[in-house]
Write a protein that holds these residues in place. Structure first.
Motif, PDB file in Angstrom:
ATOM      1  N   THR A  97      33.693  31.673  29.720  1.00  0.00           N
ATOM      2  CA  THR A  97      32.695  30.728  30.233  1.00  0.00           C
ATOM      3  C   THR A  97      31.710  31.490  31.132  1.00  0.00           C
ATOM      4  N   TYR A  98      30.530  30.921  31.317  1.00  0.00           N
ATOM      5  CA  TYR A  98      29.570  31.531  32.245  1.00  0.00           C
ATOM      6  C   TYR A  98      30.152  31.568  33.663  1.00  0.00           C
ATOM      7  N   ALA A  99      30.853  30.515  34.024  1.00  0.00           N
ATOM      8  CA  ALA A  99      31.407  30.449  35.385  1.00  0.00           C
ATOM      9  C   ALA A  99      32.428  31.569  35.599  1.00  0.00           C
ATOM     10  N   ASP A 100      33.241  31.846  34.592  1.00  0.00           N
ATOM     11  CA  ASP A 100      34.178  32.971  34.689  1.00  0.00           C
ATOM     12  C   ASP A 100      33.423  34.300  34.661  1.00  0.00           C
ATOM     13  N   LEU A 101      32.437  34.400  33.785  1.00  0.00           N
ATOM     14  CA  LEU A 101      31.690  35.654  33.636  1.00  0.00           C
ATOM     15  C   LEU A 101      30.978  36.052  34.932  1.00  0.00           C
ATOM     16  N   TRP A 102      30.291  35.102  35.544  1.00  0.00           N
ATOM     17  CA  TRP A 102      29.520  35.435  36.764  1.00  0.00           C
ATOM     18  C   TRP A 102      30.443  35.818  37.913  1.00  0.00           C
ATOM     19  N   THR A 103      31.575  35.149  38.027  1.00  0.00           N
ATOM     20  CA  THR A 103      32.497  35.498  39.116  1.00  0.00           C
ATOM     21  C   THR A 103      33.208  36.820  38.815  1.00  0.00           C
ATOM     22  N   LEU A 104      33.592  37.012  37.554  1.00  0.00           N
ATOM     23  CA  LEU A 104      34.226  38.281  37.168  1.00  0.00           C
ATOM     24  C   LEU A 104      33.275  39.453  37.428  1.00  0.00           C
ATOM     25  N   ALA A 105      31.988  39.253  37.158  1.00  0.00           N
ATOM     26  CA  ALA A 105      31.011  40.326  37.378  1.00  0.00           C
ATOM     27  C   ALA A 105      30.960  40.721  38.859  1.00  0.00           C
ATOM     28  N   GLY A 106      31.145  39.768  39.751  1.00  0.00           N
ATOM     29  CA  GLY A 106      31.202  40.083  41.181  1.00  0.00           C
ATOM     30  C   GLY A 106      32.416  40.944  41.506  1.00  0.00           C
ATOM     31  N   VAL A 107      33.523  40.637  40.858  1.00  0.00           N
ATOM     32  CA  VAL A 107      34.755  41.416  41.046  1.00  0.00           C
ATOM     33  C   VAL A 107      34.558  42.845  40.541  1.00  0.00           C
ATOM     34  N   VAL A 108      33.980  42.965  39.336  1.00  0.00           N
ATOM     35  CA  VAL A 108      33.715  44.286  38.752  1.00  0.00           C
ATOM     36  C   VAL A 108      32.841  45.101  39.716  1.00  0.00           C
ATOM     37  N   ALA A 109      31.770  44.463  40.196  1.00  0.00           N
ATOM     38  CA  ALA A 109      30.814  45.163  41.046  1.00  0.00           C
ATOM     39  C   ALA A 109      31.487  45.676  42.321  1.00  0.00           C
ATOM     40  N   ILE A 110      32.257  44.823  42.979  1.00  0.00           N
ATOM     41  CA  ILE A 110      32.944  45.249  44.214  1.00  0.00           C
ATOM     42  C   ILE A 110      33.873  46.431  43.920  1.00  0.00           C
ATOM     43  N   GLN A 111      34.687  46.293  42.871  1.00  0.00           N
ATOM     44  CA  GLN A 111      35.670  47.346  42.593  1.00  0.00           C
ATOM     45  C   GLN A 111      34.995  48.646  42.162  1.00  0.00           C
ATOM     46  N   GLU A 112      33.967  48.544  41.315  1.00  0.00           N
ATOM     47  CA  GLU A 112      33.307  49.754  40.811  1.00  0.00           C
ATOM     48  C   GLU A 112      32.512  50.459  41.904  1.00  0.00           C
ATOM     49  N   MET A 113      32.122  49.732  42.959  1.00  0.00           N
ATOM     50  CA  MET A 113      31.413  50.374  44.068  1.00  0.00           C
ATOM     51  C   MET A 113      32.402  50.905  45.120  1.00  0.00           C
ATOM     52  N   GLY A 114      33.673  50.971  44.736  1.00  0.00           N
ATOM     53  CA  GLY A 114      34.671  51.568  45.616  1.00  0.00           C
ATOM     54  C   GLY A 114      35.382  50.583  46.522  1.00  0.00           C
TER      55      GLY A 114
END
Ligand code: DDH
Length: 286
Positions: A97-114
């Motif tokens: 879902t878009y709601a899952d995608l947008w929140t997951l993208a925030g998780v990815v961003a935080i983790q990938e930025m260390g």
């Protein structure tokens, strides 16, 4: 077969680590801002979620309501960059879902930025009646003071310590004159997750910036960093300041408190299967 069974099987078979990895591949772009879409993806996840109102139960990431009129709310200026970036992922994994995608993208961003591992659960629906879409004005206004911050975060269901931890995300990214009107980054490492926002708040001398734009602060030393009026409110208010001091001293404590508060933020207003346990993703570098 009843269609509900079909969709349950689909949801269960979606490999979210694969979705995570595909989002991670999109982050780097040397021509964009400081070289990463990470910060704007964090802001998308936050603005999608931060409309939650505990009293009425409406708002929050469920429904991905920023696809509608909410996209034009002043606070969301510029976020089409983040939503458009994620469109190819939605095409590749139509079952998310878009709601899952947008929140997951925030998780990815935080983790990938260390940043820390953020526990995340799938299961947000994209269906929400129009009457449950949040009105404009739920997100914080940067020109205001500590009373406003406290009112907004209490409305979502956060205490003062959680609010300070969440605002520590301002270590990341920058303000854009064509989006919010404000200008500049908060730290010298805007695409790395650090506790530097708190360190800078306490260590620099902040003076009103002399310019024709909205009222903001500059560090007297380099004049290349900025603070919003709401950022300065965190060292004006005695209770908030205590937590700023704690997080400036203890980066590990900031990381773990941020992880817990951010995971909570992304879940506000959604109903998850009580049997489902949250997922922990492996950073793509591992
Ligand atoms: Fe923020 N934020 N934020 N913020 N925010 C802006 C940018 C970013 C406020 C105002 C602004 C949080 C809290 C607050 C991020 C994350 C988070 C900008 C600049 C303004 C203005 C937008 C632009 O011009 O592009 C205010 C006010 C508050 C408040 O609570 C008092 C929280 C809680 C988070 C979070 O993620 C949990 C991030 C990341 C950015 C950088 C975006 C970018 O494009 O870079």
């Amino acid at each position: 077969y009843p269609s509900i069974a079909g969709s349950e099987i689909k949801a269960a078979s979606l490999d979210y680590q694969r979705v995570y990895n595909e989002i991670a591949k999109l982050l780097e772009d040397e021509d964009y801002d400081d070289g990463s879409y990470g910060p704007i993806l964090v802001r998308l996840a936050w603005h999608a979620s931060g409309t939650f109102d505990r009293a009425s139960g409406n708002g929050g990431s469920g429904g991905a309501t920023m696809r509608y009129q909410e996209a034009n709310h002043g606070a969301n200026a510029g976020l089409q960059v983040a939503r458009n970036l994620l469109e190819p992922i939605k095409k590749k994994f139509p079952d998310i879902t878009y709601a899952d995608l947008w929140t997951l993208a925030g998780v990815v961003a935080i983790q990938e930025m260390g940043g820390p591992t953020i526990l995340w659960r799938p299961g947000r629906s994209d269906d929400k009646p129009e009457s449950d879409r949040p009105p404009e004005g739920r997100l914080p206004d940067a020109s205001k003071d500590e009373n406003h911050i406290r009112q907004v975060f209490t409305r979502m269901g956060f205490n003062d310590q959680e609010a300070v931890a969440l605002i520590g995300a301002h270590a990341l990214g920058r303000c854009h004159p064509d989006r919010s009107g404000f200008e500049g980054p908060w730290t010298f490492s805007p695409i790395v997750f650090t506790n530097d926002y708190f360190v800078k708040l306490l260590e620099e001398k902040w003076v009103p910036r002399k310019w024709s734009g909205p009222h903001q602060f500059a560090d007297e030393g380099s004049k290349s960093l900025m603070m919003l009026p709401t950022d300065m409110a965190l060292i004006k208010d005695a209770t908030y300041k205590k937590f700023v001091e704690l997080y400036a001293k203890d980066a590990a404590k900031f990381s773990s408190d941020f992880a817990a508060a951010f995971a909570k933020l992304l879940e506000l207003g959604n109903h998850f299967d009580p049997q489902s346990s949250p997922l922990a993703f492996k950073p793509s570098a591992e």
